[in-house]
Write an enzyme that holds these catalytic residues in place. Sequence first.
Site, PDB file in Angstrom:
ATOM      1  N   GLU A   1     -13.068   0.276   1.274  1.00  0.00           N
ATOM      2  CA  GLU A   1     -12.053   0.343   0.219  1.00  0.00           C
ATOM      3  C   GLU A   1     -12.060  -0.918  -0.635  1.00  0.00           C
ATOM      4  O   GLU A   1     -11.444  -0.951  -1.692  1.00  0.00           O
ATOM      5  CB  GLU A   1     -10.673   0.601   0.808  1.00  0.00           C
ATOM      6  CG  GLU A   1     -10.085  -0.528   1.618  1.00  0.00           C
ATOM      7  CD  GLU A   1      -8.660  -0.230   2.051  1.00  0.00           C
ATOM      8  OE1 GLU A   1      -8.377   0.898   2.460  1.00  0.00           O
ATOM      9  OE2 GLU A   1      -7.834  -1.139   1.954  1.00  0.00           O
TER      10      GLU A   1
ATOM     11  N   CYS B   1       0.813  -1.227   0.000  1.00  0.00           N
ATOM     12  CA  CYS B   1       0.000   0.000   0.000  1.00  0.00           C
ATOM     13  C   CYS B   1       0.841   1.271   0.000  1.00  0.00           C
ATOM     14  O   CYS B   1       0.305   2.361  -0.168  1.00  0.00           O
ATOM     15  CB  CYS B   1      -0.953  -0.005   1.185  1.00  0.00           C
ATOM     16  SG  CYS B   1      -2.216  -1.286   1.042  1.00  0.00           S
TER      17      CYS B   1
ATOM     18  N   HIS C   1     -11.774  10.658  -8.857  1.00  0.00           N
ATOM     19  CA  HIS C   1     -10.781  10.632  -9.934  1.00  0.00           C
ATOM     20  C   HIS C   1      -9.613  11.584  -9.668  1.00  0.00           C
ATOM     21  O   HIS C   1      -9.203  12.351 -10.541  1.00  0.00           O
ATOM     22  CB  HIS C   1     -11.431  10.907 -11.290  1.00  0.00           C
ATOM     23  CG  HIS C   1     -12.183   9.715 -11.788  1.00  0.00           C
ATOM     24  ND1 HIS C   1     -13.455   9.411 -11.343  1.00  0.00           N
ATOM     25  CD2 HIS C   1     -11.842   8.744 -12.657  1.00  0.00           C
ATOM     26  CE1 HIS C   1     -13.858   8.310 -11.940  1.00  0.00           C
ATOM     27  NE2 HIS C   1     -12.893   7.878 -12.734  1.00  0.00           N
TER      28      HIS C   1
END
Length: 119
Positions: free
Chosen positions: A109, A23, A67
């Site tokens: 997530e 991550c 985005h």
Amino acid sequence: MYRVKVTDNFSSAHNLREYEGNCERLHGHNWQIEVSLKGKELDELGMLVDFRELKKEVKNILSDLDHTYLNNHEYFCKVNPTSENIAHFIYTKLKTRFKDRVDKVVVWESDNSAAEYYE
């Protein structure tokens, strides 16, 4: 006590600073957001809050994140863009509009990993 919930989603990329593992590298998520408001009193129409108003406010907050590369966002430049911190960010933004009625924000997530923030 009454509680209403709405869900929405956004897509973004991030990496976790100072994290040792995958991550730490740039990666993305299709985040699922669940927001709940609570209260003891209903308005004259019998509503805690108009779903349309709540959905609009959530959409406005998420449009700022959608985005994007979260690490470049003004807030997440200083705060690691973890699911927990994203939940806190959304909660804080909602409080400016809905005050003490904000119950909690859940940030998914993935299909099996979520973090929530509430006070």
